[in-house]
Design a protein around this motif. Structure first.
Motif, short mmCIF file in Angstrom:
data_model
loop_
_atom_site.label_atom_id
_atom_site.label_comp_id
_atom_site.label_asym_id
_atom_site.label_seq_id
_atom_site.Cartn_x
_atom_site.Cartn_y
_atom_site.Cartn_z
N PRO A 83 0.78 -1.24 0.00
CA PRO A 83 0.00 0.00 0.00
C PRO A 83 0.81 1.29 0.00
CG PRO A 83 -0.12 -1.08 2.14
CD PRO A 83 0.58 -2.03 1.21
N GLY A 84 2.11 1.20 0.19
CA GLY A 84 2.95 2.40 0.15
C GLY A 84 3.76 2.53 -1.13
N LEU A 85 3.49 1.67 -2.11
CA LEU A 85 4.26 1.67 -3.36
C LEU A 85 4.16 3.01 -4.10
CD1 LEU A 85 5.85 -0.24 -5.38
CD2 LEU A 85 3.66 -0.47 -6.54
N VAL A 86 5.27 3.48 -4.59
CA VAL A 86 5.31 4.66 -5.45
C VAL A 86 5.25 4.16 -6.89
CG1 VAL A 86 6.67 6.64 -6.25
CG2 VAL A 86 6.65 6.03 -3.82
N GLY A 87 4.27 4.62 -7.64
CA GLY A 87 4.08 4.17 -9.02
C GLY A 87 4.76 5.07 -10.03
N PRO A 88 4.51 4.79 -11.32
CA PRO A 88 5.13 5.56 -12.40
C PRO A 88 4.75 7.03 -12.39
CG PRO A 88 3.79 3.75 -13.28
CD PRO A 88 3.67 3.72 -11.80
N SER A 89 3.64 7.37 -11.73
CA SER A 89 3.21 8.76 -11.66
C SER A 89 4.07 9.58 -10.71
CB SER A 89 1.74 8.82 -11.23
OG SER A 89 1.56 8.09 -10.03
N GLY A 90 4.92 8.87 -9.92
CA GLY A 90 5.85 9.57 -9.04
C GLY A 90 5.35 9.83 -7.64
N PHE A 91 4.15 9.35 -7.30
CA PHE A 91 3.66 9.54 -5.94
C PHE A 91 3.19 8.21 -5.36
CE2 PHE A 91 0.15 10.77 -8.76
CZ PHE A 91 -0.88 9.94 -8.32
N ILE A 119 -3.06 10.10 -4.70
CA ILE A 119 -1.96 10.16 -3.75
C ILE A 119 -2.40 9.59 -2.39
CG2 ILE A 119 -2.39 12.54 -2.99
CD1 ILE A 119 0.73 12.83 -3.03
N TYR A 120 -1.57 8.73 -1.84
CA TYR A 120 -1.78 8.09 -0.54
C TYR A 120 -3.09 7.30 -0.42
CZ TYR A 120 2.12 11.02 0.84
OH TYR A 120 3.33 11.64 0.91
N GLN A 121 -3.58 6.68 -1.49
CA GLN A 121 -4.84 5.95 -1.38
C GLN A 121 -4.67 4.57 -0.75
OE1 GLN A 121 -5.33 5.89 -5.80
NE2 GLN A 121 -6.45 4.01 -5.39
N ALA A 122 -3.45 4.10 -0.57
CA ALA A 122 -3.17 2.83 0.11
C ALA A 122 -3.81 1.63 -0.60
CB ALA A 122 -3.59 2.89 1.58
N PHE A 123 -3.74 1.62 -1.91
CA PHE A 123 -4.23 0.50 -2.71
C PHE A 123 -3.44 -0.75 -2.35
CE2 PHE A 123 -4.36 -1.96 -6.71
CZ PHE A 123 -5.70 -1.93 -7.00
N GLY A 124 -4.12 -1.80 -1.91
CA GLY A 124 -3.45 -3.02 -1.48
C GLY A 124 -3.35 -3.16 0.03
N GLU A 125 -4.03 -2.29 0.77
CA GLU A 125 -4.00 -2.34 2.23
C GLU A 125 -4.59 -3.65 2.76
OE1 GLU A 125 -3.38 -0.79 6.13
OE2 GLU A 125 -2.71 0.02 4.22
N SER A 126 -5.60 -4.18 2.08
CA SER A 126 -6.17 -5.47 2.43
C SER A 126 -6.50 -6.21 1.14
CB SER A 126 -7.43 -5.30 3.29
OG SER A 126 -8.41 -4.58 2.58
N LEU A 127 -6.53 -7.54 1.22
CA LEU A 127 -6.78 -8.37 0.03
C LEU A 127 -7.63 -9.57 0.41
CD1 LEU A 127 -3.12 -8.59 -1.34
CD2 LEU A 127 -4.94 -7.14 -2.25
N ASP A 128 -8.42 -10.05 -0.55
CA ASP A 128 -9.08 -11.32 -0.40
C ASP A 128 -9.26 -11.92 -1.79
OD1 ASP A 128 -10.22 -13.50 0.85
OD2 ASP A 128 -12.19 -12.58 1.08
N PHE A 129 -9.03 -13.21 -1.90
CA PHE A 129 -9.07 -13.94 -3.16
C PHE A 129 -10.16 -15.00 -3.05
CE2 PHE A 129 -4.78 -14.16 -5.58
CZ PHE A 129 -5.38 -13.88 -6.78
N THR A 130 -10.97 -15.16 -4.08
CA THR A 130 -11.86 -16.30 -4.16
C THR A 130 -12.29 -16.52 -5.60
OG1 THR A 130 -13.84 -17.37 -3.27
CG2 THR A 130 -13.98 -15.01 -3.68
#
Length: 168
Positions: A83-91, A119-130
């Motif tokens: 969730p803290g990854l910096v992507g190609p957009s630079g943030f 910015i700072y949306q924390a994408f990936g903070e939680s996950l579930d697969f099914t």
């Protein structure tokens, strides 16, 4: 064995892997490479105990990516939240690393980031697969905060888009 990395939050989350002979352990503040990149540790049952099998982390310097904050396994796919990854957009907005089981190893297939990063949306903070679907928590994404009736269909369609696993 447990890694000697005080403060890594090793074991804050864990789940079974491909079967009940494998345990996947998150350590999102693991900093063997640098500063809180995070890691996932894979343990396999050797007949008597669970023993270290492999360690997963993102390539390159990923300061405060928090890789391993969330983990989920479905069939032969592993999703790891960063969730803290910096992507190609630079943030910093977060991402999810997707691994496939290939020749008894977890092999990185790609890192998914939000379609419209915030910015700072924390994408990936939680996950579930099914059943081939991946639900991705993104607690600071403004789109998910809307609750009025007029936005219900937009919210549902965006949620379906975020949750659909692209690698099948």
């Amino acid at each position: 064995s447990v890694p000697d990395n005080t403060g890594a939050h090793f074991g804050l989350n864990c789940c079974f892997g491909r079967n009940d002979d494998e345990i996947v352990v998150g350590a999102f503040l693991d900093s063997l490479e640098g500063s809180a990149e995070g890691a996932v540790w894979i343990y396999r049952h050797d007949g008597a105990n669970f023993a270290f099998h492999e360690r997963l982390s993102l390539a390159g310097l990923q300061l405060s990516a928090y890789f391993g904050k969330a983990i989920a396994v479905d069939r032969r796919m592993l999703a790891v939240g960063a969730p803290g990854l910096v992507g190609p957009s630079g943030f910093r907005h977060g991402g999810v690393a997707l691994y496939a089981d290939i020749d008894d190893r977890w092999i990185l297939q790609g890192v998914k980031i939000p379609e419209e990063p915030e910015i700072y949306q924390a994408f990936g903070e939680s996950l579930d697969f099914t059943a081939g679907m991946l639900a991705v928590g993104s607690p600071f994404e403004h789109r998910f905060g809307v609750r009025s009736e007029e936005h219900t269909s937009e919210l549902q369609s965006h949620s379906d888009l975020v949750c659909r696993l692209l690698l099948e």
